[in-house]
Design an enzyme around this catalytic site. Structure first.
Site, PDB file in Angstrom:
ATOM      1  N   PRO A 113       0.785  -1.227   0.000  1.00  0.00           N
ATOM      2  CA  PRO A 113       0.000   0.000   0.000  1.00  0.00           C
ATOM      3  C   PRO A 113       0.825   1.289   0.000  1.00  0.00           C
ATOM      4  CG  PRO A 113      -0.133  -1.105   2.128  1.00  0.00           C
ATOM      5  CD  PRO A 113       0.526  -2.050   1.187  1.00  0.00           C
ATOM      6  N   ASN A 114       0.306   2.238  -0.724  1.00  0.00           N
ATOM      7  CA  ASN A 114       0.832   3.610  -0.817  1.00  0.00           C
ATOM      8  C   ASN A 114       2.091   3.722  -1.680  1.00  0.00           C
ATOM      9  OD1 ASN A 114      -1.176   4.839   0.958  1.00  0.00           O
ATOM     10  ND2 ASN A 114      -0.175   3.665   2.570  1.00  0.00           N
TER      11      ASN A 114
ATOM     12  N   ARG B 170       4.785  11.050  -2.364  1.00  0.00           N
ATOM     13  CA  ARG B 170       4.540  10.808  -0.938  1.00  0.00           C
ATOM     14  C   ARG B 170       5.832  11.024  -0.148  1.00  0.00           C
ATOM     15  NH1 ARG B 170       4.811   4.719   1.199  1.00  0.00           N
ATOM     16  NH2 ARG B 170       4.081   5.045   3.334  1.00  0.00           N
TER      17      ARG B 170
ATOM     18  N   TYR C  70      10.978   8.977   1.203  1.00  0.00           N
ATOM     19  CA  TYR C  70      10.973   7.879   0.216  1.00  0.00           C
ATOM     20  C   TYR C  70      11.668   8.239  -1.101  1.00  0.00           C
ATOM     21  CZ  TYR C  70       7.707   5.641   3.392  1.00  0.00           C
ATOM     22  OH  TYR C  70       7.141   5.069   4.501  1.00  0.00           O
TER      23      TYR C  70
ATOM     24  N   ASN D  73       8.029  -5.762  -1.160  1.00  0.00           N
ATOM     25  CA  ASN D  73       7.969  -4.624  -0.253  1.00  0.00           C
ATOM     26  C   ASN D  73       6.502  -4.518   0.152  1.00  0.00           C
ATOM     27  OD1 ASN D  73       7.913  -2.302   1.172  1.00  0.00           O
ATOM     28  ND2 ASN D  73       8.987  -1.041  -0.335  1.00  0.00           N
TER      29      ASN D  73
ATOM     30  N   ALA E 149       3.316  -0.917   4.572  1.00  0.00           N
ATOM     31  CA  ALA E 149       2.760  -0.909   5.933  1.00  0.00           C
ATOM     32  C   ALA E 149       2.310  -2.297   6.390  1.00  0.00           C
ATOM     33  CB  ALA E 149       1.595   0.076   6.003  1.00  0.00           C
TER      34      ALA E 149
ATOM     35  N   HIS F  10       4.279  -4.598   8.846  1.00  0.00           N
ATOM     36  CA  HIS F  10       4.225  -4.456  10.306  1.00  0.00           C
ATOM     37  C   HIS F  10       2.913  -4.962  10.907  1.00  0.00           C
ATOM     38  CE1 HIS F  10       7.486  -1.924   9.052  1.00  0.00           C
ATOM     39  NE2 HIS F  10       6.670  -1.060   8.487  1.00  0.00           N
TER      40      HIS F  10
ATOM     41  N   ASP G  86       1.916 -15.568   6.223  1.00  0.00           N
ATOM     42  CA  ASP G  86       1.575 -16.979   6.013  1.00  0.00           C
ATOM     43  C   ASP G  86       1.645 -17.339   4.535  1.00  0.00           C
ATOM     44  OD1 ASP G  86       1.262 -17.275   8.720  1.00  0.00           O
ATOM     45  OD2 ASP G  86      -0.932 -17.352   8.692  1.00  0.00           O
TER      46      ASP G  86
ATOM     47  N   GLU H 158      12.856  -9.601   1.158  1.00  0.00           N
ATOM     48  CA  GLU H 158      12.038  -8.489   1.658  1.00  0.00           C
ATOM     49  C   GLU H 158      12.820  -7.195   1.441  1.00  0.00           C
ATOM     50  OE1 GLU H 158      11.364  -9.015   5.853  1.00  0.00           O
ATOM     51  OE2 GLU H 158      10.571  -6.983   6.123  1.00  0.00           O
TER      52      GLU H 158
ATOM     53  N   HIS I 100      12.804  -2.859   1.821  1.00  0.00           N
ATOM     54  CA  HIS I 100      12.233  -1.585   2.271  1.00  0.00           C
ATOM     55  C   HIS I 100      13.109  -0.467   1.740  1.00  0.00           C
ATOM     56  CE1 HIS I 100       9.577  -3.769   4.797  1.00  0.00           C
ATOM     57  NE2 HIS I 100      10.608  -4.472   5.235  1.00  0.00           N
ATOM     58  N   ILE I 101      12.495   0.520   1.179  1.00  0.00           N
ATOM     59  CA  ILE I 101      13.246   1.659   0.628  1.00  0.00           C
ATOM     60  C   ILE I 101      13.981   2.382   1.762  1.00  0.00           C
ATOM     61  CG2 ILE I 101      12.972   3.913  -0.499  1.00  0.00           C
ATOM     62  CD1 ILE I 101      10.502   2.615  -1.947  1.00  0.00           C
TER      63      ILE I 101
ATOM     64  N   ARG J  24      13.429   4.395  12.133  1.00  0.00           N
ATOM     65  CA  ARG J  24      12.209   5.209  12.097  1.00  0.00           C
ATOM     66  C   ARG J  24      11.371   4.949  13.352  1.00  0.00           C
ATOM     67  NH1 ARG J  24       9.433   4.721   6.409  1.00  0.00           N
ATOM     68  NH2 ARG J  24       8.302   6.476   7.316  1.00  0.00           N
TER      69      ARG J  24
ATOM     70  N   ARG K 293       7.722   0.444  13.169  1.00  0.00           N
ATOM     71  CA  ARG K 293       8.228  -0.030  11.869  1.00  0.00           C
ATOM     72  C   ARG K 293       9.397  -1.006  12.040  1.00  0.00           C
ATOM     73  NH1 ARG K 293       5.703   3.417   8.032  1.00  0.00           N
ATOM     74  NH2 ARG K 293       5.272   5.425   8.989  1.00  0.00           N
TER      75      ARG K 293
HETATM   76  C1  DHK Z   1       7.233   1.554   2.945  1.00  0.00           C
HETATM   77  C2  DHK Z   1       6.113   1.907   3.626  1.00  0.00           C
HETATM   78  O1  DHK Z   1       5.038   2.336   2.977  1.00  0.00           O
HETATM   79  C3  DHK Z   1       6.090   1.913   5.100  1.00  0.00           C
HETATM   80  O2  DHK Z   1       4.798   1.638   5.591  1.00  0.00           O
HETATM   81  C4  DHK Z   1       7.101   0.977   5.706  1.00  0.00           C
HETATM   82  C5  DHK Z   1       8.396   0.937   3.606  1.00  0.00           C
HETATM   83  C6  DHK Z   1       8.467   1.196   5.076  1.00  0.00           C
HETATM   84  C7  DHK Z   1       9.682   1.248   2.847  1.00  0.00           C
HETATM   85  O3  DHK Z   1      10.631   1.762   3.427  1.00  0.00           O
HETATM   86  O4  DHK Z   1       9.751   0.924   1.654  1.00  0.00           O
HETATM   87  O5  DHK Z   1       7.164   1.181   7.088  1.00  0.00           O
END
Ligand code: DHK
Length: 150
Positions: free
Chosen positions: A14-15, A22, A27, A78, A81, A84, A91, A102, A104-105, A111, A115
């Site tokens: 998401p996002n 954003r 990011y 990735n 959210a 977490h 699963d 896995e 994460h950017i 943070r 997280r």
């Molecule tokens: C991206 C998100 O949207 C956050 O919810 C995570 C992750 C971190 C990232 O660093 O790519 O906490």
């Protein structure tokens, strides 16, 4: 690219569709399309095909993992959210036999405390955090390395 080239799935939660817009100070300014291009380039160089997806819905991500699980040589995720919060994605990932990395950017350990915990980290083969969008290319290169070794 041979149609028999191994497939790497790159799944985004998401996002991440809002990357570039954003919180760019957190990011970065690259968009998800930039990340898609980066992944395609890296995969092509390593002789891999890519299935690149993004979803804002937990169940859709679970279903994508189910759909892809027997077809991929590796998976990059990735979960954003959902990293977490989601036992369901954990699963599903645990069922994938191929290597899963896995990504994460951001450095999630530098943070907010919430997280710092990932439901995925102990069921995946590798974790990359805080390397910006380069994390995706590092993950694809790692999968390529694992595939040529086997
Ligand atoms: C991206 C998100 O949207 C956050 O919810 C995570 C992750 C971190 C990232 O660093 O790519 O906490």
């Amino acid at each position: 690219m041979s149609p028999n080239a191994p497939l790497v799935a790159v799944l985004n939660g998401p996002n991440l569709n809002l990357l570039g817009e954003r919180q760019p100070e957190v990011y970065g300014r690259e968009t998800l399309d930039d990340v898609r291009r980066l992944c395609l380039q890296t995969a092509q160089g390593a002789g891999l095909q890519v299935d690149f997806r993004q979803s804002n819905h937990e169940g859709e991500i679970v279903e994508a993992i189910h759909e892809l699980r027997h077809r991929v040589g590796g998976m990059v995720i990735n979960a954003a959210a959902y990293t977490h919060t989601s036992v369901a994605i954990r699963d599903a990932v645990a069922v994938v036999d191929a290597p899963v990395i896995e990504v994460h950017i951001t450095n999630i350990h530098r943070r907010e405390a919430f997280r710092g915990h990932s439901y995925l980290s102990d069921v995946v083969d590798g974790v990359i955090a805080g390397c910006g969008t380069q994390g995706y290319t590092l993950a694809i290169s790692r999968i390529a390395g694992l595939l040529t070794r086997s």
